[in-house]
Design a protein around this motif. Structure first.
Motif, PDB file in Angstrom:
ATOM      1  N   ARG A   3      -8.967  11.682   7.365  1.00  0.00           N
ATOM      2  CA  ARG A   3      -8.982  10.960   6.085  1.00  0.00           C
ATOM      3  C   ARG A   3      -7.927   9.864   6.067  1.00  0.00           C
ATOM      4  O   ARG A   3      -6.887   9.978   6.693  1.00  0.00           O
ATOM      5  CB  ARG A   3      -8.687  11.922   4.929  1.00  0.00           C
ATOM      6  CG  ARG A   3      -9.664  13.054   4.789  1.00  0.00           C
ATOM      7  CD  ARG A   3      -9.217  14.069   3.740  1.00  0.00           C
ATOM      8  NE  ARG A   3      -7.857  14.543   4.037  1.00  0.00           N
ATOM      9  CZ  ARG A   3      -6.893  14.705   3.120  1.00  0.00           C
ATOM     10  NH1 ARG A   3      -7.122  14.462   1.848  1.00  0.00           N
ATOM     11  NH2 ARG A   3      -5.703  15.123   3.465  1.00  0.00           N
ATOM     12  N   TRP A   4      -8.231   8.846   5.292  1.00  0.00           N
ATOM     13  CA  TRP A   4      -7.260   7.808   4.990  1.00  0.00           C
ATOM     14  C   TRP A   4      -7.391   7.530   3.497  1.00  0.00           C
ATOM     15  O   TRP A   4      -8.328   6.903   3.034  1.00  0.00           O
ATOM     16  CB  TRP A   4      -7.509   6.559   5.809  1.00  0.00           C
ATOM     17  CG  TRP A   4      -6.498   5.469   5.612  1.00  0.00           C
ATOM     18  CD1 TRP A   4      -5.264   5.578   5.036  1.00  0.00           C
ATOM     19  CD2 TRP A   4      -6.631   4.106   5.997  1.00  0.00           C
ATOM     20  NE1 TRP A   4      -4.613   4.367   5.045  1.00  0.00           N
ATOM     21  CE2 TRP A   4      -5.442   3.436   5.634  1.00  0.00           C
ATOM     22  CE3 TRP A   4      -7.636   3.386   6.615  1.00  0.00           C
ATOM     23  CZ2 TRP A   4      -5.242   2.086   5.867  1.00  0.00           C
ATOM     24  CZ3 TRP A   4      -7.425   2.041   6.848  1.00  0.00           C
ATOM     25  CH2 TRP A   4      -6.241   1.396   6.477  1.00  0.00           C
ATOM     26  N   ILE A   5      -6.460   8.060   2.733  1.00  0.00           N
ATOM     27  CA  ILE A   5      -6.451   7.914   1.279  1.00  0.00           C
ATOM     28  C   ILE A   5      -5.231   7.065   0.924  1.00  0.00           C
ATOM     29  O   ILE A   5      -4.103   7.419   1.270  1.00  0.00           O
ATOM     30  CB  ILE A   5      -6.348   9.290   0.567  1.00  0.00           C
ATOM     31  CG1 ILE A   5      -7.372  10.284   1.132  1.00  0.00           C
ATOM     32  CG2 ILE A   5      -6.473   9.121  -0.940  1.00  0.00           C
ATOM     33  CD1 ILE A   5      -8.804   9.915   0.936  1.00  0.00           C
ATOM     34  N   PHE A   6      -5.475   5.951   0.254  1.00  0.00           N
ATOM     35  CA  PHE A   6      -4.349   5.075  -0.060  1.00  0.00           C
ATOM     36  C   PHE A   6      -4.636   4.273  -1.322  1.00  0.00           C
ATOM     37  O   PHE A   6      -5.762   4.186  -1.789  1.00  0.00           O
ATOM     38  CB  PHE A   6      -4.028   4.142   1.116  1.00  0.00           C
ATOM     39  CG  PHE A   6      -5.115   3.166   1.468  1.00  0.00           C
ATOM     40  CD1 PHE A   6      -5.052   1.855   1.032  1.00  0.00           C
ATOM     41  CD2 PHE A   6      -6.185   3.551   2.260  1.00  0.00           C
ATOM     42  CE1 PHE A   6      -6.038   0.946   1.371  1.00  0.00           C
ATOM     43  CE2 PHE A   6      -7.174   2.653   2.600  1.00  0.00           C
ATOM     44  CZ  PHE A   6      -7.109   1.342   2.162  1.00  0.00           C
ATOM     45  N   THR A   7      -3.577   3.694  -1.857  1.00  0.00           N
ATOM     46  CA  THR A   7      -3.668   2.816  -3.018  1.00  0.00           C
ATOM     47  C   THR A   7      -3.084   1.473  -2.635  1.00  0.00           C
ATOM     48  O   THR A   7      -1.980   1.407  -2.103  1.00  0.00           O
ATOM     49  CB  THR A   7      -2.896   3.402  -4.218  1.00  0.00           C
ATOM     50  OG1 THR A   7      -3.420   4.695  -4.511  1.00  0.00           O
ATOM     51  CG2 THR A   7      -3.025   2.506  -5.441  1.00  0.00           C
ATOM     52  N   ASP A  47      -3.556  -1.471  -9.552  1.00  0.00           N
ATOM     53  CA  ASP A  47      -3.708  -0.571  -8.415  1.00  0.00           C
ATOM     54  C   ASP A  47      -5.180  -0.411  -8.063  1.00  0.00           C
ATOM     55  O   ASP A  47      -6.044  -0.383  -8.943  1.00  0.00           O
ATOM     56  CB  ASP A  47      -3.117   0.804  -8.728  1.00  0.00           C
ATOM     57  CG  ASP A  47      -1.599   0.780  -8.800  1.00  0.00           C
ATOM     58  OD1 ASP A  47      -0.994  -0.140  -8.225  1.00  0.00           O
ATOM     59  OD2 ASP A  47      -1.025   1.679  -9.438  1.00  0.00           O
ATOM     60  N   ALA A 103      -7.448   2.182  -5.816  1.00  0.00           N
ATOM     61  CA  ALA A 103      -7.546   3.415  -5.035  1.00  0.00           C
ATOM     62  C   ALA A 103      -8.604   3.244  -3.947  1.00  0.00           C
ATOM     63  O   ALA A 103      -9.651   2.631  -4.175  1.00  0.00           O
ATOM     64  CB  ALA A 103      -7.910   4.586  -5.937  1.00  0.00           C
ATOM     65  N   SER A 119       0.827  -1.207   0.000  1.00  0.00           N
ATOM     66  CA  SER A 119       0.000   0.000   0.000  1.00  0.00           C
ATOM     67  C   SER A 119       0.856   1.250   0.000  1.00  0.00           C
ATOM     68  O   SER A 119       1.939   1.276   0.583  1.00  0.00           O
ATOM     69  CB  SER A 119      -0.904   0.029   1.238  1.00  0.00           C
ATOM     70  OG  SER A 119      -1.816  -1.040   1.227  1.00  0.00           O
ATOM     71  N   THR A 120       0.349   2.283  -0.645  1.00  0.00           N
ATOM     72  CA  THR A 120       0.939   3.620  -0.615  1.00  0.00           C
ATOM     73  C   THR A 120      -0.108   4.551  -0.028  1.00  0.00           C
ATOM     74  O   THR A 120      -1.235   4.596  -0.522  1.00  0.00           O
ATOM     75  CB  THR A 120       1.309   4.091  -2.040  1.00  0.00           C
ATOM     76  OG1 THR A 120       2.205   3.143  -2.620  1.00  0.00           O
ATOM     77  CG2 THR A 120       1.965   5.457  -2.006  1.00  0.00           C
ATOM     78  N   PHE A 121       0.263   5.269   1.037  1.00  0.00           N
ATOM     79  CA  PHE A 121      -0.674   6.166   1.707  1.00  0.00           C
ATOM     80  C   PHE A 121      -0.446   7.595   1.229  1.00  0.00           C
ATOM     81  O   PHE A 121       0.682   8.091   1.252  1.00  0.00           O
ATOM     82  CB  PHE A 121      -0.484   6.114   3.220  1.00  0.00           C
ATOM     83  CG  PHE A 121      -0.888   4.802   3.860  1.00  0.00           C
ATOM     84  CD1 PHE A 121      -1.231   3.695   3.111  1.00  0.00           C
ATOM     85  CD2 PHE A 121      -0.911   4.688   5.224  1.00  0.00           C
ATOM     86  CE1 PHE A 121      -1.604   2.501   3.707  1.00  0.00           C
ATOM     87  CE2 PHE A 121      -1.275   3.496   5.843  1.00  0.00           C
ATOM     88  CZ  PHE A 121      -1.621   2.408   5.077  1.00  0.00           C
ATOM     89  N   ASP A 122      -1.522   8.249   0.820  1.00  0.00           N
ATOM     90  CA  ASP A 122      -1.460   9.656   0.444  1.00  0.00           C
ATOM     91  C   ASP A 122      -1.883  10.553   1.601  1.00  0.00           C
ATOM     92  O   ASP A 122      -1.421  11.686   1.704  1.00  0.00           O
ATOM     93  CB  ASP A 122      -2.340   9.923  -0.780  1.00  0.00           C
ATOM     94  CG  ASP A 122      -1.836   9.162  -1.994  1.00  0.00           C
ATOM     95  OD1 ASP A 122      -0.626   9.234  -2.281  1.00  0.00           O
ATOM     96  OD2 ASP A 122      -2.651   8.487  -2.648  1.00  0.00           O
ATOM     97  N   ALA A 123      -2.787  10.055   2.443  1.00  0.00           N
ATOM     98  CA  ALA A 123      -3.227  10.790   3.635  1.00  0.00           C
ATOM     99  C   ALA A 123      -3.562   9.758   4.702  1.00  0.00           C
ATOM    100  O   ALA A 123      -4.180   8.728   4.414  1.00  0.00           O
ATOM    101  CB  ALA A 123      -4.447  11.650   3.330  1.00  0.00           C
TER     102      ALA A 123
END
Length: 131
Positions: free
Chosen positions: A83-87, A95, A97, A71-75
């Motif tokens: 927020r929890w925004i990840f891929t 991928d 989202a 996983s890659t976390f953006d937020a």
């Protein structure tokens, strides 16, 4: 007297509308109950340690998701309303989202997350306890 008569008519009409909708309401409630999924996992670690691994985005990114995924976390804002925004990256290179919001964050016992999305909208509750 006219006001009270209108009020009584409005209440009667409202109750009639509710009665007409009752089958749809009950069907929705049954669907929600049927779509509930519970899963339990025993982890050989104190709940404080598991919660700490959940609270640290670098550690969480290593184990969140199915086997073989990363996983890659953006937020990552672990607090109510955060927020929890990840891929999630699948082993085949695909991928996925994800966008979530934390509804509850109670260390070290409970996290409630709403996963936002049309196809996969759900609420996930994580409860941690020592045995």
């Amino acid at each position: 007297p006219e006001y009270y008569e209108r009020d009584e008519v409005w209440c009667a009409e409202s109750l009639a509308r509710r009665a007409a909708l009752q089958p749809r309401i009950e069907a929705w409630q049954a669907e929600q109950a049927a779509s509930r999924l519970e899963h339990e996992k025993h982890i050989a670690a104190p709940r404080a340690a598991v919660f700490a691994a959940f609270a640290d985005p670098q550690r969480l990114a290593r184990w969140w998701g199915p086997d073989g995924f990363s996983s890659t976390f953006d937020a990552f804002e672990p607090r109510p309303g955060g927020r929890w925004i990840f891929t999630m990256h699948g082993p085949d290179g695909q991928d996925f989202a994800n966008a979530c919001v934390f509804l509850e964050w109670r260390a070290p016992e409970r996290v409630v997350i709403e996963h936002l999305g049309g196809m996969h909208h759900f609420v996930l509750t994580v409860r941690l306890h020592d045995e």
